[in-house]
Scaffold this active site. Structure first.
Site, PDB file in Angstrom:
ATOM      1  N   PRO A  67       0.818  -1.226   0.000  1.00  0.00           N
ATOM      2  CA  PRO A  67       0.000   0.000   0.000  1.00  0.00           C
ATOM      3  C   PRO A  67       0.845   1.266   0.000  1.00  0.00           C
ATOM      4  O   PRO A  67       0.460   2.283  -0.589  1.00  0.00           O
ATOM      5  CB  PRO A  67      -0.844  -0.130   1.272  1.00  0.00           C
ATOM      6  CG  PRO A  67      -0.046  -1.016   2.174  1.00  0.00           C
ATOM      7  CD  PRO A  67       0.650  -1.988   1.252  1.00  0.00           C
ATOM      8  N   TYR A  68       2.002   1.217   0.641  1.00  0.00           N
ATOM      9  CA  TYR A  68       2.929   2.349   0.655  1.00  0.00           C
ATOM     10  C   TYR A  68       3.421   2.655  -0.751  1.00  0.00           C
ATOM     11  O   TYR A  68       3.408   3.805  -1.207  1.00  0.00           O
ATOM     12  CB  TYR A  68       4.092   1.997   1.583  1.00  0.00           C
ATOM     13  CG  TYR A  68       5.210   3.018   1.666  1.00  0.00           C
ATOM     14  CD1 TYR A  68       5.014   4.260   2.261  1.00  0.00           C
ATOM     15  CD2 TYR A  68       6.483   2.715   1.185  1.00  0.00           C
ATOM     16  CE1 TYR A  68       6.050   5.181   2.359  1.00  0.00           C
ATOM     17  CE2 TYR A  68       7.528   3.618   1.281  1.00  0.00           C
ATOM     18  CZ  TYR A  68       7.308   4.860   1.871  1.00  0.00           C
ATOM     19  OH  TYR A  68       8.329   5.761   1.971  1.00  0.00           O
ATOM     20  N   VAL A  69       3.823   1.600  -1.459  1.00  0.00           N
ATOM     21  CA  VAL A  69       4.309   1.766  -2.827  1.00  0.00           C
ATOM     22  C   VAL A  69       3.199   2.306  -3.727  1.00  0.00           C
ATOM     23  O   VAL A  69       3.426   3.215  -4.548  1.00  0.00           O
ATOM     24  CB  VAL A  69       4.850   0.434  -3.371  1.00  0.00           C
ATOM     25  CG1 VAL A  69       5.100   0.516  -4.868  1.00  0.00           C
ATOM     26  CG2 VAL A  69       6.127   0.045  -2.639  1.00  0.00           C
ATOM     27  N   SER A 105       0.655   4.171  -2.975  1.00  0.00           N
ATOM     28  CA  SER A 105       0.368   5.580  -2.703  1.00  0.00           C
ATOM     29  C   SER A 105       1.505   6.491  -3.145  1.00  0.00           C
ATOM     30  O   SER A 105       1.279   7.558  -3.733  1.00  0.00           O
ATOM     31  CB  SER A 105       0.083   5.772  -1.209  1.00  0.00           C
ATOM     32  OG  SER A 105       1.192   5.380  -0.408  1.00  0.00           O
TER      33      SER A 105
END
Length: 258
Positions: A155-157, A159
């Site tokens: 999810p970090y990647v 976003s």
């Protein structure tokens, strides 16, 4: 050197880590600085430090998970100082999740802080610059993981990769307004937040920094003050006409293989 003399700079997520280092560097270069953060203690402590050193700074309590608060922070700076000349989006959520175990709730948290907040902070700041017919600069702190990243950062990647595209889109849209917008893909960096992340998710011991540094080409992790100096350069006129650039600030080379 006065690279930011008389500029009004807003640093979102600026109460600690890379954001705090950017705030210190901006004040040192002559700027008036506002920093946002969720917790008042570190934010007010930083403002006290900057003020004691002769700088002019203010803290705005804001939870950037709420886009309205990200927008209102810009309004607070304009109300206090009359304008926003420079914006830095430095806040970031790095909690772990893979493609298979990320919940919709976790995904939404990453999008809210890592993409939605920068979008609407830029919207408010650019609106102020355009209304005043004044040039300005914006730097988004992104991540080298936006190129693909580790499996546990799904999810970090997602976003942050979105923030890469947004940076270029906004830069293209507002180049004729003489608003320059760039991004910095930073690598592994020694911050308070990274220390907490390593201990929370990876069972790291207190000497994890030394162990990690020994395995890196330059023998150290990225340093917040070094990143801050580069950000100040991008915010300043010394970086010339550069806009729409997303720069890899790291010691590993994308595509390089041993």
């Amino acid at each position: 050197m006065g690279l930011l003399d008389d500029k009004v700079v807003l640093v979102n997520g600026g109460s600690q880590g890379v954001g705090a280092a950017i705030a210190r560097a901006a004040v040192r270069e002559g700027a008036v600085v506002a920093v946002t953060g969720r917790r008042p203690e570190p934010g007010e402590a930083l403002v006290g430090e900057l003020s004691a050193a002769g700088g002019k700074a203010m803290f705005i309590r804001a939870d950037l998970a709420d886009a309205e608060q990200a927008m209102h922070a810009v309004g607070d700076v304009v109300a206090a100082y009359g304008r926003v000349d420079c914006l830095v989006n430095s806040a970031g959520l790095t909690s772990r999740g893979t493609l298979l175990d990320t919940t919709p709730e976790l995904f939404d948290e990453h999008i809210a802080i890592n993409l939605k907040a920068p979008f609407f902070a830029m919207q408010a700041a650019v609106a102020d610059m355009v209304a005043r017919k004044s040039p300005g600069t914006i730097v988004n702190i992104i991540t080298t993981s936006a190129h693909g990243g580790q499996p546990f950062l799904a999810p970090y990647v997602a976003s942050k990769a979105g923030l890469v595209g947004l940076t270029r889109n906004a830069a293209h849209a507002h180049r004729w307004d003489r608003i320059r917008i760039n991004g910095l893909n930073i690598g592994w960096t020694a911050t308070e937040g990274e220390d907490a992340t390593q201990k929370t998710f990876h069972d790291a011991t207190d000497d994890w920094r030394e162990e990690a540094a020994a395995k890196l080409p330059m023998g150290k992790l990225g340093q917040p003050d070094e990143i801050a100096d580069f950000v100040v350069f991008l915010l300043s006129d010394r970086s010339g006409v550069v806009t729409g650039s997303v720069i890899d600030w790291d010691q590993n080379v994308l595509g390089g293989l041993d």
